[in-house]
Design an enzyme around this catalytic site. Structure first.
Site, short mmCIF file in Angstrom:
data_model
loop_
_atom_site.label_atom_id
_atom_site.label_comp_id
_atom_site.label_asym_id
_atom_site.label_seq_id
_atom_site.Cartn_x
_atom_site.Cartn_y
_atom_site.Cartn_z
N TYR A 183 0.83 -1.21 0.00
CA TYR A 183 0.00 0.00 0.00
C TYR A 183 0.86 1.27 0.00
CZ TYR A 183 -3.61 3.27 1.77
OH TYR A 183 -4.47 4.31 1.94
N LYS A 228 0.89 4.05 -2.95
CA LYS A 228 0.51 5.43 -2.66
C LYS A 228 1.66 6.41 -2.92
CE LYS A 228 -3.84 5.02 -1.58
NZ LYS A 228 -4.83 5.49 -2.58
#
Length: 272
Positions: free
Chosen positions: A165, A169
């Site tokens: 993640y 991001k």
């Protein structure tokens, strides 16, 4: 008299059947935008469309997974076919699938990067011909269009258990800054909002094992009370944010007042 600052604009909001995305769709619609609502499941998407229509706005649903290679063209077509163009793109869809790196599988890595980075790339790629053609037609006066990509403080700072993640991001920031430079000639601003701790079903405080269904997988959600307590102690405002506050940050970057802000990352984290 109330002035709707996004009157006549057309907005694509991925992952807008629930949580932050839903709040973003409703906020943009409340300011006059016509919205293409997306969710993996039909029912939440239809509910948001109905909510917007009940407020006097216009919206249509485009149901399906943003990771489907055919989705981006279908999403863009929904805006063009129903509302005649695209003015705002909010890449919001996503979820977390955490594990420490030595236990993280290739599928965990690939699926999270796919939903948070590859899918936005495809949506922007599909939107480019539409925006380019519109700018050529507009000739003298070219209105400012907006791209808002959703990142996270995990992408800026890293976060244990979130190699997938955090990397996706962080990549979203690079994509945002590149689009700002490529699309500046179209009078398009491209910015990112990096969220801290926002209260959603993914971050709800719980001592029980809870999961959500993402396609054919059960994904664990929820945050242990002790972990949430430790996190909020690092926030200047002393609490997690609401989805409405999260939507407000996106709206700031969609509003006419932000027409000379591009290539930036706005941290919406309460002073994390």
């Amino acid at each position: 008299m109330s002035v709707q600052k996004l009157q006549g604009k057309v907005a694509l909001v991925s992952g807008s059947g629930r949580g932050i995305g839903r709040a973003v769709a409703v906020k943009l619609a409340s300011e006059g935008a016509r919205v293409v609502v997306n969710d993996l499941d039909a029912e939440p998407a239809k509910e948001v469309v109905a909510e917007i229509e009940a407020l006097g706005g216009q919206a249509v649903a485009c149901v399906g997974s943003v990771t489907d290679p055919a989705f981006a063209d279908r999403f863009v077509s929904a805006a063009v076919d129903n509302f005649g163009g695209i003015d705002i793109i909010v890449n919001n869809a996503g979820y977390t699938w955490d594990n420490v790196i030595q236990k993280m599988t290739d599928q965990q890595w690939a699926d999270i990067v796919d939903v948070h980075l590859t899918a936005p790339f495809r949506i922007l790629r599909a939107a480019q011909p539409v925006i380019s053609a519109a700018v050529k037609r507009e000739a003298g006066f070219v209105p400012c269009r907006k791209v808002v990509n959703i990142s996270s403080t995990s992408g800026l700072l890293g976060n244990p258990g979130q190699a997938n993640y955090s990397s996706a991001k962080a990549g979203m920031v690079g994509l945002t800054k590149t689009i700002a430079k490529e699309w500046g000639r179209y009078n398009v601003t491209s910015n990112a909002v990096a969220y801290g701790v926002i209260n959603t079903r993914l971050t709800s405080v719980t001592t029980e094992a809870k999961t959500i269904k993402v396609e054919d997988r059960d994904i664990k959600v929820g945050v242990d009370p002790a972990v949430m307590d430790a996190a909020t102690k690092q926030i200047a405002l002393g609490r997690a944010g609401t989805v409405e506050e999260a939507a407000g940050a996106v709206y700031l970057l969609c509003s006419p007042e932000s027409s000379y802000i591009t290539g930036q990352v706005l941290v919406c984290g309460g002073g994390l």
